[in-house]
Scaffold this active site. Structure first.
Site, PDB file in Angstrom:
ATOM      1  N   TYR A  72     -20.370  14.618 -14.727  1.00  0.00           N
ATOM      2  CA  TYR A  72     -18.927  14.807 -14.582  1.00  0.00           C
ATOM      3  C   TYR A  72     -18.136  14.680 -15.885  1.00  0.00           C
ATOM      4  O   TYR A  72     -16.921  14.826 -15.884  1.00  0.00           O
ATOM      5  CB  TYR A  72     -18.374  13.805 -13.571  1.00  0.00           C
ATOM      6  CG  TYR A  72     -19.073  13.842 -12.242  1.00  0.00           C
ATOM      7  CD1 TYR A  72     -19.141  15.027 -11.510  1.00  0.00           C
ATOM      8  CD2 TYR A  72     -19.692  12.705 -11.713  1.00  0.00           C
ATOM      9  CE1 TYR A  72     -19.790  15.072 -10.293  1.00  0.00           C
ATOM     10  CE2 TYR A  72     -20.328  12.746 -10.489  1.00  0.00           C
ATOM     11  CZ  TYR A  72     -20.376  13.927  -9.777  1.00  0.00           C
ATOM     12  OH  TYR A  72     -21.024  13.975  -8.562  1.00  0.00           O
ATOM     13  N   SER A  99     -22.860   7.206  -6.414  1.00  0.00           N
ATOM     14  CA  SER A  99     -22.940   8.580  -5.939  1.00  0.00           C
ATOM     15  C   SER A  99     -24.040   9.325  -6.703  1.00  0.00           C
ATOM     16  O   SER A  99     -25.192   8.892  -6.689  1.00  0.00           O
ATOM     17  CB  SER A  99     -21.575   9.261  -6.080  1.00  0.00           C
ATOM     18  OG  SER A  99     -21.517  10.445  -5.325  1.00  0.00           O
TER      19      SER A  99
END
Length: 557
Positions: A41, A113
């Protein structure tokens, strides 16, 4: 303690690909243990850095490494594909991080996650310097929360996540042509802006047209459909005995991967590994006191943990047990299991999960929309409704990660309960508190005129003012014989919830929660080709011979 930051530190993988990381170092003392996080990310995105808190951890005496995964942001790699390279790259990165200047040669891993799964996949490859992991809000079986649930696609997450990750893919693809970058990103952003009114509705759901238009990778459902063996790259389920490491597992009752966190803990303990579990009332990205429509209190936040201190401080103390063997760090006061019991809104320490003292207790659907712990009579019959994929029941809260229009967590269910295609069964007010802690199942006796359809079951808490709040839910995709009743098991995952005296229990039975789960088209066509749909007539039985019911793990008072 002061901290220095070195940006874009290169690490060369076994095939020569260079991955880059930002390294946060204490300026005093040493050598120091290393905490590693690997993410797709953007290692320098302020919000992500804020979640990982590398400066706070460095001030606690760790070298903290945050690395862009292969093919993402500052790291090299011609193609980024979720999960495919993470096991090998994780192994190589752990070995590299252990040799950083100032390291004591011992590595732990952090993050949630995707970042949690890169911990498990690295651990499965057994790099000798990896000593402990602390995975947060991550899954165990990707087909139970990540890509799918009960055979239905976890569609809201699949579409939203895949489009979001497409921006960096398109930027890298068109890096030599700024004009083309603008056009490509503009088209992607248009589809993202139109996700709710248009993109979510496109078919086929299992081979989504938006991914084809932009030539971007999906979260993994479609890849696993084409190549089932590939899913082993991010599956932990069935392999916990191979991870000979301690783990600190953190999850949330309203997290999209909540059951995965519990399963990882249970299987690690069953394999004889040191493991701890913390479960709060949280969603995937919110660990404060206000979750959805409910204020669980400041003590419920990860910054307080019921006056135990912040999770970051607790995690630092936990890692020092395993990463600084030559020292005698203070052992954190952490029980095997720390649960937040919703309804009572308090933290409770336990020695096990699931709780052996919980008693499986049947809660029966009854005639006239009733709900009772008493067995139904032979004459109580059934109820019917029509499920139309053109007008599915909208998603309203729960454990989800979707576009911002869909809030996760406990929400008022009034808009859902007003619909004709949702059966609503409600108990009488409780005479005393009822605690339900553990995994909830539903056994639904149902018939349909479709060859394939879905059954969705939801458990709610109704307060004395009539406000109905969702507690937990589940779905199962069923191949059927049209017109014949069959018993279907629906896994509602787990919770810890006290229904207070004066409150009522409520159960929804329906056939959709869109766009969280893809619409069953009621035709039996495979999800990667199906585009035609039809309404289905659904019938739910609740008599003595066909007792539709929930099985609740009730904890005696």
């Amino acid at each position: 303690m002061d901290v220095t930051v070195e940006e874009n530190v290169p690490a060369t993988m076994r095939d020569g690909t260079v991955l880059r990381a930002d390294v946060y170092r204490p300026t005093a003392g040493g050598p120091h243990p290393v905490l590693l996080s690997r993410l797709p990310y953007g290692k320098s995105v302020p919000a992500l850095v804020g979640i990982l808190e590398p400066i706070a951890l460095a001030r606690s005496g760790f070298i903290v490494v945050i690395q862009d995964t292969r093919g993402r942001f500052a790291s090299d790699g011609e193609v980024w594909e979720p999960w495919t390279y993470e096991p090998d790259d994780g192994y190589d990165t752990v070995r590299w991080a252990a040799q950083l200047p100032g390291s004591n040669g011992r590595v732990g891993m952090i993050g949630g996650s995707y970042l949690g799964n890169t911990q498990w996949t690295a651990a499965l490859t057994k790099p000798p310097e990896l000593m402990a992991i602390a995975p947060e809000v991550t899954w165990s079986d990707p087909h139970d929360g990540l890509w799918a649930r009960g055979g239905a696609i976890e569609f809201g997450l699949q579409v939203f996540w895949s489009l979001m990750q497409g921006a960096d893919t398109l930027t890298r693809r068109h890096a030599e042509d700024p004009a083309t970058i603008g056009q490509a990103l503009g088209a992607l952003i248009h589809d993202m802006d139109q996700t709710v009114p248009a993109t979510y509705w496109e078919l086929p759901a299992g081979r989504h047209p938006a991914f084809r238009r932009h030539q971007i990778h999906d979260l993994g459902f479609e890849h696993a459909l084409r190549d089932p063996a590939w899913s082993a790259n991010c599956r932990v389920a069935g392999r916990h005995a191979e991870v000979e490491l301690p783990s600190l597992n953190l999850g949330g009752w309203y997290d999209v991967f909540g059951q995965g966190t519990l399963d990882n803990f249970v299987e690690s303990r069953a394999a004889g590994r040191p493991a701890h579990l913390i479960m709060g009332p949280w969603t995937h990205s919110n660990r404060t006191g206000q979750i959805g429509d409910v204020n669980f209190g400041l003590a419920s936040s990860q910054d307080l943990l019921g006056q135990r201190g912040s999770f970051t401080d607790l995690k630092a103390a936990w890692f020092k047990q395993w990463l600084t063997p030559d020292e005698t760090p203070e052992t954190p006061e952490l029980p095997p299991v720390l649960l937040f019991v919703m309804g009572k809104n308090e933290w409770r320490e336990e020695q096990e999960w699931p709780l052996s003292r919980a008693v499986d207790t049947d809660l029966f659907l009854r005639a006239d929309s009733a709900l009772s712990f008493d067995t139904p009579a032979p004459s109580e019959g059934s109820d019917t409704y029509v499920y139309d994929p053109a007008d599915p029941v909208p998603t309203m809260g729960g454990p989800l990660v979707m576009t911002p229009e869909f809030r996760p967590g406990p929400l008022d269910q009034a808009p859902v309960e007003e619909r004709a295609d949702v059966l609503v069964h409600t108990s009488e007010p409780l005479a005393e508190d009822l605690e339900v802690t553990g995994r909830i199942r539903a056994m639904i006796h149902a018939a349909t005129d479709a060859p394939c359809t879905d059954w969705v079951v939801r458990l709610c808490d109704v307060d004395p003012d009539g406000v109905s709040i969702n507690v937990t839910d589940g779905i199962v995709r069923a191949q059927t014989t049209p017109g014949q009743f069959a018993e279907h098991a629906v896994d509602l995952w787990s919770t810890s919830y006290v229904f207070r005296a004066g409150h009522r229990l409520r159960v929804h039975v329906t056939s959709s929660s869109f766009p969280r789960w893809d619409r069953n088209l009621n035709t039996g066509e495979p999800v990667d080709v199906g585009t035609e749909f039809r309404p289905a007539r659904q019938e739910i039985a609740h008599d003595a011979d066909r007792p539709s019911r929930l099985i609740l793990p009730v904890v005696p008072s």
